[in-house]
Design a protein around this motif. Structure first.
Motif, PDB file in Angstrom:
ATOM      1  N   VAL A 109     -16.995  15.051 -12.931  1.00 53.80           N
ATOM      2  CA  VAL A 109     -16.319  13.775 -12.679  1.00 53.80           C
ATOM      3  C   VAL A 109     -14.852  13.905 -13.081  1.00 53.80           C
ATOM      4  O   VAL A 109     -14.486  14.826 -13.803  1.00 53.80           O
ATOM      5  CB  VAL A 109     -16.974  12.626 -13.485  1.00 53.80           C
ATOM      6  CG1 VAL A 109     -18.434  12.432 -13.084  1.00 53.80           C
ATOM      7  CG2 VAL A 109     -16.876  12.861 -14.991  1.00 53.80           C
ATOM      8  N   GLY A 110     -14.005  12.959 -12.641  1.00 58.58           N
ATOM      9  CA  GLY A 110     -12.623  12.920 -13.116  1.00 58.58           C
ATOM     10  C   GLY A 110     -11.596  12.910 -12.007  1.00 58.58           C
ATOM     11  O   GLY A 110     -11.763  12.280 -10.977  1.00 58.58           O
ATOM     12  N   GLY A 111     -10.512  13.646 -12.209  1.00 62.95           N
ATOM     13  CA  GLY A 111      -9.403  13.667 -11.266  1.00 62.95           C
ATOM     14  C   GLY A 111      -8.682  15.016 -11.337  1.00 62.95           C
ATOM     15  O   GLY A 111      -8.936  15.791 -12.242  1.00 62.95           O
ATOM     16  N   GLN A 112      -7.855  15.274 -10.454  1.00 62.41           N
ATOM     17  CA  GLN A 112      -7.693  14.662  -9.172  1.00 62.41           C
ATOM     18  C   GLN A 112      -8.517  15.412  -8.136  1.00 62.41           C
ATOM     19  O   GLN A 112      -8.545  16.640  -8.143  1.00 62.41           O
ATOM     20  CB  GLN A 112      -6.234  14.646  -8.781  1.00 62.41           C
ATOM     21  CG  GLN A 112      -5.431  13.687  -9.599  1.00 62.41           C
ATOM     22  CD  GLN A 112      -4.132  13.285  -8.909  1.00 62.41           C
ATOM     23  OE1 GLN A 112      -3.879  13.533  -7.744  1.00 62.41           O
ATOM     24  NE2 GLN A 112      -3.279  12.633  -9.669  1.00 62.41           N
ATOM     25  N   THR A 113      -9.105  14.653  -7.231  1.00 59.75           N
ATOM     26  CA  THR A 113     -10.042  15.181  -6.248  1.00 59.75           C
ATOM     27  C   THR A 113      -9.514  16.414  -5.544  1.00 59.75           C
ATOM     28  O   THR A 113     -10.208  17.431  -5.439  1.00 59.75           O
ATOM     29  CB  THR A 113     -10.370  14.094  -5.198  1.00 59.75           C
ATOM     30  OG1 THR A 113     -10.914  12.967  -5.882  1.00 59.75           O
ATOM     31  CG2 THR A 113     -11.326  14.601  -4.145  1.00 59.75           C
ATOM     32  N   ILE A 117     -10.513  18.782  -9.300  1.00 56.23           N
ATOM     33  CA  ILE A 117     -11.940  18.593  -9.033  1.00 56.23           C
ATOM     34  C   ILE A 117     -12.434  19.684  -8.077  1.00 56.23           C
ATOM     35  O   ILE A 117     -13.411  20.386  -8.359  1.00 56.23           O
ATOM     36  CB  ILE A 117     -12.233  17.174  -8.493  1.00 56.23           C
ATOM     37  CG1 ILE A 117     -11.941  16.124  -9.570  1.00 56.23           C
ATOM     38  CG2 ILE A 117     -13.674  17.068  -7.989  1.00 56.23           C
ATOM     39  CD1 ILE A 117     -12.813  16.207 -10.812  1.00 56.23           C
ATOM     40  N   LEU A 133     -21.414  17.004  -7.986  1.00 56.66           N
ATOM     41  CA  LEU A 133     -20.242  16.144  -7.944  1.00 56.66           C
ATOM     42  C   LEU A 133     -20.717  14.699  -7.899  1.00 56.66           C
ATOM     43  O   LEU A 133     -21.584  14.350  -7.094  1.00 56.66           O
ATOM     44  CB  LEU A 133     -19.400  16.448  -6.698  1.00 56.66           C
ATOM     45  CG  LEU A 133     -18.219  15.518  -6.419  1.00 56.66           C
ATOM     46  CD1 LEU A 133     -17.178  15.588  -7.543  1.00 56.66           C
ATOM     47  CD2 LEU A 133     -17.591  15.858  -5.076  1.00 56.66           C
ATOM     48  N   HIS A 138     -14.861  10.299  -9.063  1.00 55.31           N
ATOM     49  CA  HIS A 138     -13.658  11.147  -9.030  1.00 55.31           C
ATOM     50  C   HIS A 138     -12.658  10.452  -8.120  1.00 55.31           C
ATOM     51  O   HIS A 138     -13.023   9.634  -7.274  1.00 55.31           O
ATOM     52  CB  HIS A 138     -13.964  12.580  -8.565  1.00 55.31           C
ATOM     53  CG  HIS A 138     -14.431  12.697  -7.148  1.00 55.31           C
ATOM     54  ND1 HIS A 138     -13.585  12.970  -6.105  1.00 55.31           N
ATOM     55  CD2 HIS A 138     -15.663  12.567  -6.607  1.00 55.31           C
ATOM     56  CE1 HIS A 138     -14.267  13.021  -4.976  1.00 55.31           C
ATOM     57  NE2 HIS A 138     -15.552  12.768  -5.254  1.00 55.31           N
ATOM     58  N   THR A 140      -8.173  10.388  -6.684  1.00 58.50           N
ATOM     59  CA  THR A 140      -6.874  11.036  -6.521  1.00 58.50           C
ATOM     60  C   THR A 140      -5.841   9.976  -6.168  1.00 58.50           C
ATOM     61  O   THR A 140      -6.193   8.824  -5.910  1.00 58.50           O
ATOM     62  CB  THR A 140      -6.928  12.138  -5.450  1.00 58.50           C
ATOM     63  OG1 THR A 140      -5.743  12.932  -5.529  1.00 58.50           O
ATOM     64  CG2 THR A 140      -7.084  11.569  -4.047  1.00 58.50           C
TER      65      THR A 140
END
Length: 190
Positions: A109-113, A117, A133, A138, A140
């Motif tokens: 999970v998180g950023g940036q796609t 990611i 995923l 996630h 951006t």
């Protein structure tokens, strides 16, 4: 299904949940809320939570952009690893941390796609990890001024192609946050 021996555990990998990555992010508040829910679920279930924190010439250490978003705080004993490249494994101690925890399956999970990611997903799968995923966790920022598709399309495309990613002996798929199960999937299940 991981190809890593004696690595039966799952970890939640939170990539770059930092002010700089999230201040202009698509659906920022909703994504941060889902990240928080997943972190709490992992903690309740005794699943390791590993945090990645990016720094480079654009994101200097100890600045506002470098700091984690205020809504998310790594817990005591949760690894926070600094990285300098898109792939969270590249030139970091992530592999040794995951090995020490017995982790062979990552929920990402998180950023940036469209940078960290994607790079981390491919890096994990290539290193033998089952790599899941979380499609709605996630995000951006809008990069259309530089020729990129709008952020919702970047996210949707990443979710689509990761759903059908394959590698021998490994699982790669996309799930929504409400469908995340940190336990190991049964053989043949994704």
């Amino acid at each position: 299904m991981t190809t890593l021996d004696n690595r039966e555990r799952t970890a939640l990998l939170v990539v770059d949940a930092q002010n700089g990555a999230f201040e202009r992010a698509h659906q920022r508040d909703a994504v941060v809320s889902r990240l928080g829910g997943l972190v709490e679920k992992a903690r309740r279930e005794g699943v390791p939570v590993v945090w990645m924190q990016h720094s480079d010439e654009h994101v200097a250490r100890e600045t506002h952009a470098w700091q984690m978003v205020t809504e998310l705080t790594p817990g005591d004993g949760e690894p926070v690893l600094e990285k300098h490249y898109g792939d969270s494994f590249e030139d970091t101690s992530l592999e040794s941390v995951l090995s020490g925890l017995g982790v062979g399956r990552l929920v990402v999970v998180g950023g940036q796609t469209d940078w960290c990611i994607r790079s981390t997903l491919h890096g994990a799968l290539a290193r033998g990890y089952d790599t899941i995923l979380v499609g709605d966790a996630h995000t951006t920022e809008d990069q259309t001024a530089w020729g990129a598709p709008p952020p919702d399309k970047v996210i949707a495309h990443t979710n689509l192609y990761w759903t059908y990613q394959t590698a021998p002996g490994r699982i790669a798929t996309t799930v929504e946050s409400h469908d995340v199960e940190f336990g190991r999937p049964r053989s043949g299940q994704q």
